[in-house]
Each structure stands twice: as C-alpha cells, then as structure tokens.
Scaffold this active site. Sequence first.
Site, short mmCIF file in Angstrom:
data_model
loop_
_atom_site.label_atom_id
_atom_site.label_comp_id
_atom_site.label_asym_id
_atom_site.label_seq_id
_atom_site.Cartn_x
_atom_site.Cartn_y
_atom_site.Cartn_z
N GLU A 227 3.41 5.57 12.37
CA GLU A 227 3.60 4.13 12.38
C GLU A 227 5.04 3.84 11.99
OE1 GLU A 227 1.42 1.99 9.34
OE2 GLU A 227 1.64 0.08 10.39
N HIS B 89 0.08 -6.72 11.18
CA HIS B 89 -1.19 -6.55 10.48
C HIS B 89 -1.55 -7.81 9.71
CE1 HIS B 89 -1.28 -2.25 11.16
NE2 HIS B 89 -0.18 -2.03 10.48
N HIS C 292 -2.59 8.03 10.44
CA HIS C 292 -1.16 7.94 10.68
C HIS C 292 -0.33 8.15 9.42
CE1 HIS C 292 -2.11 3.65 9.67
NE2 HIS C 292 -0.97 3.73 9.03
N TYR D 213 2.21 1.59 16.39
CA TYR D 213 1.62 2.92 16.28
C TYR D 213 1.98 3.70 17.53
CZ TYR D 213 -1.31 1.27 12.45
OH TYR D 213 -1.76 0.78 11.27
N HIS E 230 0.84 -1.20 0.00
CA HIS E 230 0.00 0.00 0.00
C HIS E 230 0.87 1.25 0.00
CE1 HIS E 230 1.08 -0.29 4.12
NE2 HIS E 230 0.04 0.27 4.68
#
Length: 307
Positions: A265, A246, A214, A255, A199
Amino acid sequence: MAITGVLRPGHTQLRVLDLEASVKFYTDIMGLEETGRDSSGRVYFKCLDEVDHHSLIIRQSEKTGMDFYGFRVLDRQTLEKLDSDLRAFGIPTTHIPAGDLLETGERIRFTVPSGHVIELYAEKTNIGNSRGYLNPEVVIEGRRGISPVRLDHWQVHGGDIDGSVKVFTKILGFSVTEQILLGDGTAAAVWLSCSNKAHDIAFVRDERDNTLHHTAFYLDSWHDVLNAADIMGKYRVKVDIGPTRHGITRGATIYAFDPSGNRFETFAGGYTFYPDIPPITWTEDEMGAAIFYHDRKLNEAFLTVVT
Ligand code: FE
C-alpha cells in the site's frame, strides 16, 4: 519523553520469487535504497527518508509472504521487560543474536495467536539520510520512483485475532484505534497503534493463519499518492485499487502488487491518535465505506488475495 515501550514498525522480511527482479522493483519503482546484502543472500533496503540501516529485507523463496514483523522498542531495558512480560503471559520467546540481521542488535521473537511471527529489537545502526542532523536541507537527495517516507504499517490476517489483539494491547502497550464489529459483536478487524499514528498494525479475521494482506509505505501527501499511481501506470505495476480514501484512518491509499504478488500500500494522511481517544467502531453493513470511503464497497481481489 512520552512515547516509550514499542516505538514503531521497524523492519519486515518479505519472501520473493525472483530476487533480482524484486531488487529492481524495490529500487527503481518503489524508490528504496539498497543498504546491504548478507551471507545468506538477503537484500536490505531503507526508504531515503529513514535513518536506520534497513526497514525491508527480501529473500528468495518458492513461496510469497512475510517471514516476520519487527518493531523497534525504546531501549535494551524495555526489550528485557517486554521479553519477561511476554513469558509471564504464556508467550514463549526466542532470542536471535545481534548480527543475524545486518547492523541490528539482539531480537526477541515470538508467535502471536493468529500465527504471525513478531520481533522486538532495541538497536539498529543509524546510517542517517542525506539531510543529516545539523542545519539540514529540506530536500532528500536521489529520489526516484514512488520514494516513500517510511515503512508505515501492516495488515495481517489470521484466525485468532482476539488472541493477537490481547497480546498487543495487554503486553505490548498498543491501543485499539478502530474496529469493524459483526452483528454478533465479533471483531472482523482491529486497527492498533503504539504511537500517534492512526495505526501501526491491523488484524483481520481470516481462516488463513499467518498471512499478509499488505505492507504499507507512507507518503507525505495526497499528491504523492497520485504521483505513485502515475508511476504504477508507467511501469505497468499491477494495481488492486486506488487512488482512493479509507473511512478507517481517513488515509489516502493505493493497493498494488510487487512482482511476486505480495500486496503493498502507498498510504498518506491519517489522523493523529492519542491513547485517551476511544476506539471508533464500524458496523458490518458499513464495512465497504470503512475500507473504501468513496465507492463504499470492497472489491474481490482486496477480499481474497493474501500471501
Ligand atoms: Fe493499510
């Protein structure tokens, strides 16, 4: 050349409540390098591994959060094409002249339906890192604190995330890598990539438009995430959650909050994405595992705090 168009998250301008305390945090604890200050008082940083002049800009403000999110595009021609594509799609753009940000060319700025201000730019001075480009060493000089490799991605919140995802996929060429769908088929959150990364930006549905959940900085390994946790402990950094992993992206994570309360993060890993891979879907009942795979539930601060 295979990756064209929008290349990567390139810079971001964060509002902080106490500029000098934040400079100290981002320099000594996060381990970024200060690369400049401009006439309006903004302070510029880059990760030691990065080569472009800056990736994080901070400015003093009464209110926390992010002013804008900047993506580097391949070249001037790409910038002009994306500008005209955005306008044709009905998204007005403004041109910010070269030099408004130090060492940065013209930026194209627009607002997406979730309220976030996005920028595209094609030019920023490459000031290099301590390795150079000829017979480089492996070791980066001067590392201190968490010392991330790069600015990696953002998670942002807003109402019309469907509209924002449409702009990112139809105009900017991003792919959906993962999504959380509610029982009625509505997307609660969508993860998007413009590259080989799992991502580059994520949109989460939230009535609070134009908010930041974040900013993520990339670390090389799980061991570096553990080291980041040790540094957060030593310097009493307020941790939200982690170290953990995750389900989405499979990245390792912590975090935590900067001195102003902006969440960041420290992220490592994540799989390699290619655009032919179909999106991964998570259902509402598995949302906990999607976000925090080990204990499979979300914490209160993670769900409620945005800036
Ligand atoms: Fe993230």
